[in-house]
Write a protein that holds these residues in place. Structure first.
Motif, PDB file in Angstrom:
ATOM      1  N   VAL A  10       0.819  -1.359   0.060  1.00 24.66           N
ATOM      2  CA  VAL A  10       0.106   0.128  -0.055  1.00 24.66           C
ATOM      3  C   VAL A  10       0.597   1.298  -0.125  1.00 24.66           C
ATOM      4  N   ARG A 336      -9.554   0.875  -0.851  1.00 23.36           N
ATOM      5  CA  ARG A 336      -9.026   0.379  -1.879  1.00 23.36           C
ATOM      6  C   ARG A 336     -10.387   0.228  -2.831  1.00 23.36           C
ATOM      7  N   THR A 429       0.132  -1.170  -6.059  1.00 26.80           N
ATOM      8  CA  THR A 429      -0.525  -0.748  -5.104  1.00 26.80           C
ATOM      9  C   THR A 429      -1.992  -1.265  -4.770  1.00 26.80           C
ATOM     10  N   VAL A 432      -5.406   1.314  -4.513  1.00 25.55           N
ATOM     11  CA  VAL A 432      -5.386   1.960  -3.270  1.00 25.55           C
ATOM     12  C   VAL A 432      -5.786   3.677  -3.849  1.00 25.55           C
TER      13      VAL A 432
END
Length: 456
Positions: A10, A336, A429, A432
């Protein structure tokens, strides 16, 4: 372009590298599911959002000196001190005594046994006050985590305040705190975080009646599988929001104490664009400290007020979300999303999103750079479904608006694994983003947020 400290999936996008007019909705909004509900059959649940926001929520927890206050925007305040404590600020080396009160949430059993958790809070902390958020979790094998500190935060930066800070390196050998993210050390082992409580501690200068006010406390738990690519989505909406355009690059070299401007300021620059989209901005008094020769002083202000003194940068995501809520009647989360369809739903409702992505220069046509982590603001979609973004990694404000190819953009945003320039497998990621909205959104906006799992 790289983070100053190691961070997990993240957090790869916490620091940057180094762009309207509203268009009518093309179709009616898709039906919203209740917040926190499971996705449709056949679509795995990857994210669980839980937040405490209502008067009943605040009353449901266990309080020691903290009190729930009703009203149009219910919150939690320090009603009477439960005790006093000395705190030595690791960044100023000053020791001060503080009164405190605390509140602990009920146990929340996540619908998604999680490999990662990020907390968030929406709060007001007058000078002379601050707050701390802790995660108290239970693993899937029934054992407990330590009481992990997820952040010590104040909205100010003056002598009456502590220095806002994360606490990197907390670990029990099974999970670790990476700046603002709880992460299971070995996801392949099958260990997950099954449930958690959040503990909020409110601090103030002794002998005063000062108090922080917290309107929202929550967490996102997620378990996104490893993936280098994601299925292509079908465009479902075309439209663009009139979001101000600010470049981070025109600030290069400004305020070394706040990470020197330029490519390090993608997160606060993106935050400031959306804050001003919602009609909020700092006052002249707020900006009086900024060198008057600098353009867009509000971006400097955002950098100063999101700076994490432990991380030594402005990319702490909950700190950015919390900064947004220092403005009148604003709400914010870090979460997310599953797809560009989710983003289309939000844009249709008038809600732009700040997204995190990492990519090689060759992977995003027209960007002109590669990055190990960068934040930009999604403001709309073209008729062909391509992504319209205010990308702060641009040479000037007018050049901030960019159009990126849908297929390229969705893959670099939603994947969790990628190859870097050396051919090494590194993290992506996994969808996110953070979302900011008025504390009292329209019904359309409320439904849109609910459809992506965010309860307002």
């Amino acid at each position: 372009m790289n983070s100053p400290t190691p961070r997990r999936t993240v957090l790869a996008a916490a620091l940057a590298v180094a762009a309207g007019t509203a268009v009518p909705a093309a179709a009616a909004p898709r039906p919203a599911r209740p917040a926190g509900a499971r996705p449709p059959k056949g679509v795995p649940a990857l994210v669980d959002n839980r937040a405490w926001t209502s008067y009943a929520d605040w009353r449901s927890g266990s309080a020691a000196g903290a009190r729930a206050v009703p009203g149009r925007r219910p919150g939690l305040v320090l009603a009477r001190p439960a005790g006093r404590t000395d705190y030595t600020d690791p960044h100023t080396r000053k020791t001060a005594t503080w009164e405190y009160a605390s509140w602990t949430s009920p146990v929340h059993r996540s619908t998604v046994p999680a490999t990662e958790v990020i907390t968030h809070w929406n709060a007001h902390t007058p000078a002379g006050t601050w707050l701390q958020v802790e995660l108290l979790g239970t693993y899937s094998d029934g054992t407990a985590t330590p009481a992990y500190v997820m952040g010590r935060w104040t909205s100010g930066d003056g002598d009456a305040d502590i220095r806002r800070t994360s606490l990197d390196g907390q670990s029990d050998g099974r999970s670790t705190i990476y700046t603002d993210t709880f992460a299971v050390d070995d996801a392949a082992s099958g260990l997950r975080l099954a449930s958690y409580r959040l503990r909020l501690t409110l601090y103030r200068t002794p002998g005063t009646r000062l108090t922080p006010t917290v309107w929202r406390l929550g967490a996102m738990a997620s378990d996104v599988p490893d993936r280098f690519t994601v299925p292509a989505s079908t465009p479902g909406y075309a439209g663009e929001l009139a979001v101000p355009r600010y470049s981070q690059e025109i600030h290069k070299g400004q305020y070394p104490q706040y990470d020197n401007g330029g490519e390090a300021w993608c997160s606060p620059t993106s935050s400031q664009m959306i804050i001003e989209y919602w009609g909020r901005r700092p006052s002249a008094a707020d900006l009086a400290w900024v060198d008057p020769s600098y353009a867009d002083p509000q971006v400097c202000h955002a950098a100063r007020n999101t700076f994490d003194y432990q991380y030594n940068g402005c990319g702490n995501w909950p700190f950015n979300a919390a900064y947004a809520t220092t403005y009148r009647d604003m709400g914010a989360v870090v979460t997310r999303l599953r797809s560009l369809g989710d983003l289309e739903t939000l844009i249709r409702a008038g809600i732009p999103a700040i997204t995190s992505q990492s990519f090689l220069k060759t992977e995003l046509t027209g960007a002109g750079y590669g990055t190990s982590g960068h934040l930009m603001t999604v403001i709309g979609f073209t008729g062909a479904g391509d992504v319209i973004a205010n990308d702060p990694a641009s040479p000037s404000d007018p050049e901030v608006r960019r159009v990126y190819l849908r297929r390229e953009w969705e893959n670099i945003w939603l994947r969790t694994k990628r190859y870097n320039a050396n051919g090494k497998v590194v993290s992506g990621t996994g969808g996110v983003c953070y979302l900011y909205w008025p504390a009292h959104p329209s019904e359309h906006q409320r439904r849109a947020l609910a459809s992506v799992g965010v309860r307002v």
